[in-house]
Scaffold this active site. Sequence first.
Site, PDB file in Angstrom:
ATOM      1  N   HIS A   1       0.825  -1.213   0.000  1.00 52.83           N
ATOM      2  CA  HIS A   1       0.000   0.000   0.000  1.00 52.83           C
ATOM      3  C   HIS A   1       0.859   1.264   0.000  1.00 52.83           C
ATOM      4  CE1 HIS A   1       0.366  -0.087   4.528  1.00 52.83           C
ATOM      5  NE2 HIS A   1       0.395   1.211   4.340  1.00 52.83           N
TER       6      HIS A   1
ATOM      7  N   ASP B   1      -0.173  -7.604   1.524  1.00 53.13           N
ATOM      8  CA  ASP B   1       0.372  -6.238   1.590  1.00 53.13           C
ATOM      9  C   ASP B   1       1.895  -6.289   1.691  1.00 53.13           C
ATOM     10  OD1 ASP B   1       0.544  -3.510   1.746  1.00 53.13           O
ATOM     11  OD2 ASP B   1      -0.152  -3.368   3.824  1.00 53.13           O
TER      12      ASP B   1
ATOM     13  N   SER C   1       4.367   2.490   8.394  1.00 56.21           N
ATOM     14  CA  SER C   1       3.972   1.479   7.418  1.00 56.21           C
ATOM     15  C   SER C   1       5.155   1.009   6.593  1.00 56.21           C
ATOM     16  CB  SER C   1       2.919   2.042   6.461  1.00 56.21           C
ATOM     17  OG  SER C   1       1.673   2.138   7.069  1.00 56.21           O
TER      18      SER C   1
END
Length: 276
Positions: free
Chosen positions: A88, A136, A229
Site C-alpha cells: 500500500h 500487503d 507502514s
Amino acid sequence: MRRLKSDWKLSTETREPGARPALLQARMILRLIALALVTGHVGGETRIIKGYECRPHSQPWQVALFQKTRLLCGATLIAPKWLLTAAHCRKPHYVILLGEHNLEKTDGCEQRRMATESFPHPDFNNSLPNKDHRNDIMLVKMSSPVFFTRAVQPLTLSPHCVAAGTSCLISGWGTTSSPQLRLPHSLRCANVSIIEHKECEKAYPGNITDTMLCASVRKEGKDSCQGDSGGPLVCNGSLQGIISWGQDPCAVTRKPGVYTKVCKYFNWIHEVMRNN
C-alpha cells in the site's frame, strides 16, 4: 499549516552519491527531511507509540521512503539493491534514505538512492489499498546498490515462521502519538510480542488471514502508527513482519498491530529478485 509553493522538486542534487560533494549531498538530505517534518507530510495508512529512541544505527536495515517532501513509509534493506515494504506504500518513484538515525542531523553514515521499480505482490488489491490488506507486501529495486557499512546492513529473511509469544522489535519514524500526529526526529523502537492467531482474529473479526500476524504489548499500549507502514518487525534476528495496518487511534487496548507475515512469501521474494 504553511504551504510550500510546490512539492520539493528533486533536481540535479538528486544524482547518485558521487555526483556531488558529500557536504552538498548531506545538505540536500537535511533539506528534504526538514521540509517533510515542517509541513507534516507523513504518508502510509498504518500506525511507534510509547516506544523509545533506538540506539543509533542499531537497526542498520531500516530505510525511509520519501516521495518528494513526503515521508511515505518505512522499508527494510534485504539485499544491495532490494528493499521490502508494504504494497500500500506503492508510488511511481521514491527517494530512499539509508543509514539514518536523527533526521535533523547528519553523521556521515547516510546514503541516498532513487528507485522507480516496484514489485507489489500480484494478489494485492490495489483498488482498495487502505481497506483490503491481504498480500500487503512489495519489493522495491534501487537504481544502484548500497555500500554496506556499520550503519547500512541487510536483514536476514527466514522461511520459518515465529511462534506466538516470541519477543520482537519494531522501528520507524512514524508519529509517536495518536490520534494527534507528533513526528520524532530520531528513529524509534518498541519491543512487542507475537500474539496467538486466534486472538488476532478476535480483535479484527473477518479481516485476518494466514498471511498476517499480530503483535503488541497490550498492557503498555505499544504499537506502530502513521508513517511506520512498511517498516520491519524483527524477531530472532530475521525479518518476520512488515508493518501493515491496525486500529485507529493506534495502541488501543486489545487492538494489536497487524503485520504481513514475511515467512509466507519467502519463495516469492527470492523469485522476484532472481527474475529482475
